[in-house]
Design an enzyme around this catalytic site. Structure first.
Site, PDB file in Angstrom:
ATOM      1  N   ARG A  37       0.822  -1.222   0.000  1.00 32.50           N
ATOM      2  CA  ARG A  37       0.000   0.000   0.000  1.00 32.50           C
ATOM      3  C   ARG A  37       0.854   1.271   0.000  1.00 32.50           C
ATOM      4  O   ARG A  37       0.461   2.286  -0.576  1.00 32.50           O
ATOM      5  CB  ARG A  37      -0.930  -0.009   1.225  1.00 32.50           C
ATOM      6  CG  ARG A  37      -1.931   1.152   1.256  1.00 32.50           C
ATOM      7  CD  ARG A  37      -2.882   1.021   2.436  1.00 32.50           C
ATOM      8  NE  ARG A  37      -3.955   2.019   2.402  1.00 32.50           N
ATOM      9  CZ  ARG A  37      -4.141   2.963   3.316  1.00 32.50           C
ATOM     10  NH1 ARG A  37      -3.330   3.043   4.359  1.00 32.50           N
ATOM     11  NH2 ARG A  37      -5.140   3.824   3.211  1.00 32.50           N
ATOM     12  N   ILE A  63      -6.969   7.711  -0.888  1.00 35.55           N
ATOM     13  CA  ILE A  63      -6.835   6.255  -0.906  1.00 35.55           C
ATOM     14  C   ILE A  63      -7.646   5.781   0.291  1.00 35.55           C
ATOM     15  O   ILE A  63      -7.462   6.263   1.413  1.00 35.55           O
ATOM     16  CB  ILE A  63      -5.350   5.799  -0.851  1.00 35.55           C
ATOM     17  CG1 ILE A  63      -5.240   4.266  -0.869  1.00 35.55           C
ATOM     18  CG2 ILE A  63      -4.595   6.375   0.334  1.00 35.55           C
ATOM     19  CD1 ILE A  63      -3.811   3.746  -1.084  1.00 35.55           C
ATOM     20  N   SER A  64      -8.608   4.899   0.044  1.00 37.19           N
ATOM     21  CA  SER A  64      -9.557   4.502   1.091  1.00 37.19           C
ATOM     22  C   SER A  64      -8.865   3.800   2.252  1.00 37.19           C
ATOM     23  O   SER A  64      -7.802   3.202   2.102  1.00 37.19           O
ATOM     24  CB  SER A  64     -10.619   3.563   0.512  1.00 37.19           C
ATOM     25  OG  SER A  64     -11.493   4.258  -0.331  1.00 37.19           O
ATOM     26  N   GLN A  65      -9.523   3.863   3.398  1.00 35.60           N
ATOM     27  CA  GLN A  65      -9.097   3.123   4.581  1.00 35.60           C
ATOM     28  C   GLN A  65      -9.069   1.626   4.228  1.00 35.60           C
ATOM     29  O   GLN A  65     -10.005   1.117   3.610  1.00 35.60           O
ATOM     30  CB  GLN A  65     -10.123   3.393   5.680  1.00 35.60           C
ATOM     31  CG  GLN A  65      -9.860   2.710   6.989  1.00 35.60           C
ATOM     32  CD  GLN A  65     -11.005   2.960   7.968  1.00 35.60           C
ATOM     33  OE1 GLN A  65     -11.942   3.704   7.669  1.00 35.60           O
ATOM     34  NE2 GLN A  65     -10.939   2.335   9.116  1.00 35.60           N
ATOM     35  N   PRO A  66      -7.998   0.893   4.604  1.00 35.64           N
ATOM     36  CA  PRO A  66      -7.920  -0.536   4.267  1.00 35.64           C
ATOM     37  C   PRO A  66      -9.136  -1.345   4.723  1.00 35.64           C
ATOM     38  O   PRO A  66      -9.608  -2.223   4.000  1.00 35.64           O
ATOM     39  CB  PRO A  66      -6.641  -0.994   4.973  1.00 35.64           C
ATOM     40  CG  PRO A  66      -5.786   0.234   4.996  1.00 35.64           C
ATOM     41  CD  PRO A  66      -6.739   1.373   5.200  1.00 35.64           C
TER      42      PRO A  66
END
Length: 213
Positions: A37, A63-66
């Site tokens: 990431r 970038i979205s939260q995992p």
């Protein structure tokens, strides 16, 4: 573009974090544990890449939260070889997850700068989506429809009709619906005109941009 043992160790911690939050799909957890990431983010955020948080990227996007990536991916229930439409390529992190899950990925991005950057970047890292498109996510990619699964990675006030129409009967569409705060919503197509709708908690996404022209 380095991926060190330290990065790999931090990724395994991240896997434990999303597991604790309720993600159980081993393939999804495997993808989160596999994808570097930190390489999808601005180098100034590298030290924070494996925190379970969203971070800014180019063109006012994130970038979205995992956990969110894992949650949406788990809801899709992807089987190897399925055609998946991704609306909002963004950094390409979710795209990479879909590729690792064995999907044939068709992805569309509204921001030209991001589209160009991510397209060249994904191929450098060895992720091979079937098709990356620059265009209006509200319209989907009709020329390759229908899709087994559709994932929308930005918030929309309601589900775009064009996307519902591009879903196969039996297919699943996952989209955050709402304006300020979104409700993660799963649509399952039961027949040509009938959809089941299920809602799963509150999330925050950047808005899905519509081409008004």
């Amino acid at each position: 573009m380095k991926d060190t043992y330290r990065h790999q160790g931090k990724r395994q911690q991240l896997v434990k974090t999303v597991k604790k939050k309720g993600i159980t799909d081993e393939k999804v957890l495997g993808a989160i544990g596999n994808i570097p990431r930190h390489l999808f983010m601005d180098s100034s955020f590298e030290d924070h890449a494996y925190q379970d948080k969203a971070f800014p990227i180019a063109a006012d996007q994130t970038i979205s939260q995992p956990y969110t990536v894992a949650f949406q991916s788990e809801l899709l229930e992807i089987k190897k070889g399925e055609k998946v439409l991704e609306v909002g390529t963004g950094s390409g992190y979710q795209t990479a997850v879909l590729c690792l899950l064995g999907a044939k990925v068709y992805s569309i991005e509204r921001q030209r700068e991001l589209y160009k950057k991510t397209k060249s970047f994904l191929s450098k890292l060895g992720y091979r989506p079937k098709y990356l498109s620059f265009g209006d996510g509200y319209k989907g990619i009709p020329e390759y429809a229908p899709y087994d699964k559709i994932i929308v990675t930005a918030g929309a006030p309601e589900v775009p009709r064009d996307l519902l129409s591009q879903l196969k009967v039996g297919g699943r569409l996952v989209i955050p619906v709402g304006t300020d705060v979104q409700t993660m919503t799963l649509f399952i197509r039961k027949s040509a005109k009938e959809f089941d709708k299920n809602e799963f908690g509150a999330f925050r996404f950047v808005p899905l941009l519509e081409d008004k022209n």
